[in-house]
Design an enzyme around this catalytic site. Sequence first.
Site, PDB file in Angstrom:
ATOM      1  N   VAL A 147      -0.827  -2.389   0.717  1.00 50.14           N
ATOM      2  CA  VAL A 147      -1.814  -1.569   0.015  1.00 50.14           C
ATOM      3  C   VAL A 147      -1.315  -0.138  -0.131  1.00 50.14           C
ATOM      4  O   VAL A 147      -1.474   0.487  -1.189  1.00 50.14           O
ATOM      5  CB  VAL A 147      -3.172  -1.606   0.752  1.00 50.14           C
ATOM      6  CG1 VAL A 147      -4.118  -0.544   0.199  1.00 50.14           C
ATOM      7  CG2 VAL A 147      -3.812  -2.989   0.621  1.00 50.14           C
ATOM      8  N   GLU A 148      -0.696   0.392   0.915  1.00 47.56           N
ATOM      9  CA  GLU A 148      -0.296   1.795   0.896  1.00 47.56           C
ATOM     10  C   GLU A 148       0.840   2.079  -0.077  1.00 47.56           C
ATOM     11  O   GLU A 148       0.748   3.015  -0.880  1.00 47.56           O
ATOM     12  CB  GLU A 148       0.110   2.241   2.303  1.00 47.56           C
ATOM     13  CG  GLU A 148      -1.051   2.403   3.270  1.00 47.56           C
ATOM     14  CD  GLU A 148      -1.964   3.548   2.888  1.00 47.56           C
ATOM     15  OE1 GLU A 148      -1.504   4.505   2.245  1.00 47.56           O
ATOM     16  OE2 GLU A 148      -3.158   3.479   3.244  1.00 47.56           O
TER      17      GLU A 148
END
Length: 369
Positions: A147-148
Site C-alpha cells: 500500500v505504501e
Amino acid sequence: MPHFLRFALIFIACCAVPISATAKKPSKRPVPAAAEAEASAPAESRLYASRPDAMQFADDLAQRRDLDPAWVRAVIGRARFLPQVPRLMLPAPRGTAKNWRAYRARFVEPVRIRAGVRFWNDNAAALARAEQEYGVPQDIIVGILGVETLYGQHMGNIRVLDALATLAFDFPEAHPRAAERQAYFRGELEQFLSLAHRSSSDPFEPRGSYAGAMGLPQFMPSSWARWAVDFDGSGHIDLFGSAEDAIGSVASYFIGHGWQPGLPTHFPVRFDATRLDLDALLAPDILPSFSVASMAARGALVEGAGAAYGGKLALIELENGGDAPSFVAGTDNFYAVTRYNWSSYYAMAVIALGQAVAAARGGESLRGQ
C-alpha cells in the site's frame, strides 16, 4: 504512505539512527554544494534563509541538540518552500462521499498483487524471521509495503528537507488542527537534521513523499529514529535499498504501537435492528471501547471466533458511496494498523492486500475479509 501522518514520539538521543550510512562522529560540517542559489529560484519556491522564524528555529534547534549552529542555519536556509505541499495537506471538503469498495480497488488489484507475490517470494526468509521474532504476520508486513510504495516502486521524489521545512514553517492555516500539525512537522524537521548531522549524511539528498516520509515503508524521521532496525545485519539501516531492513522495521513499528501476536485484526458483525444504537457504537470511532456483551447490548452481534473474544472492540464503519456501509468489529490489532495511518479504510486495505497476496501464493491468513 507512511507517508498520512499521525503524532509520533520525537526520539532525542545522541546515538540516533543514521538515515543512509553508518554513524560517524560529527565535527564541523560543510554544507553540501548541491543546493541551488537563491537568485536562480522562482519567487514561489523561495529559500528559508530569508525567514527570521526559520532562522530562529535553526538557532534553537542547534542549542537543544548540541549541533553546529552554522551548519543548521545553512541547511535550513537552503531548504526551499514547495507551494504545492500545503495544499496537499488540507482534508477533503465536508460532504465528500467515502467509498470503501472504490478505495479497496485502488490497492487490491492485479498489478499490486503480482508485485506482492514477487516481493514475498524474494524475501520469504526475512518475512518469516520477522514474524518469528516480532509476532507480526507476514501478510500484514507485505500489505503495508504494498500500500505504501508498491514494494519500493513509488517512494516519492520530493526532497525531504524541502517538504519538512515547508510544513514546519508554512503549514496551511485552513487546516482544522493547523497548530498541532505544524508543531509535529517542526519536530520531524528537527529529527531529520539530527539524523543527518550525526551520520554525516547529506541532508539535501533523501527524497520521499510530500509529507517527508522515506523509503520502502515511508517512515517519518522520528519513526526512523525510534523503530527502524538493521534487520539485514549490514551494520547500518537502509530503508531505501534494503528490503530486509524495511521488513524488520515495519514489524518493529507495529510491536512498538501495541501489536499483540496471535490476535486477529477484526471479526464479522451483524446487527439486531430492534436494539441497534449506531450512534453510541460509532462514537469512539476506531478506538476499541466495547466488550462483546456491551456491543450486543447496543445491537451489534460479533460473530465467528469473535463471539468468545474477551478484549475490547470498536465498531468499524466503511461507507460504500450511495450503497449500504460495511461493518466489522476491530480489535486492538486493527487499531495498531491504524497507527501507521489514522484511517480505517487504510487499515482494511492493508489487511485485504496482504490476504490477496497470501492467497495468490497459496498461503492462508487468520484475518477474515
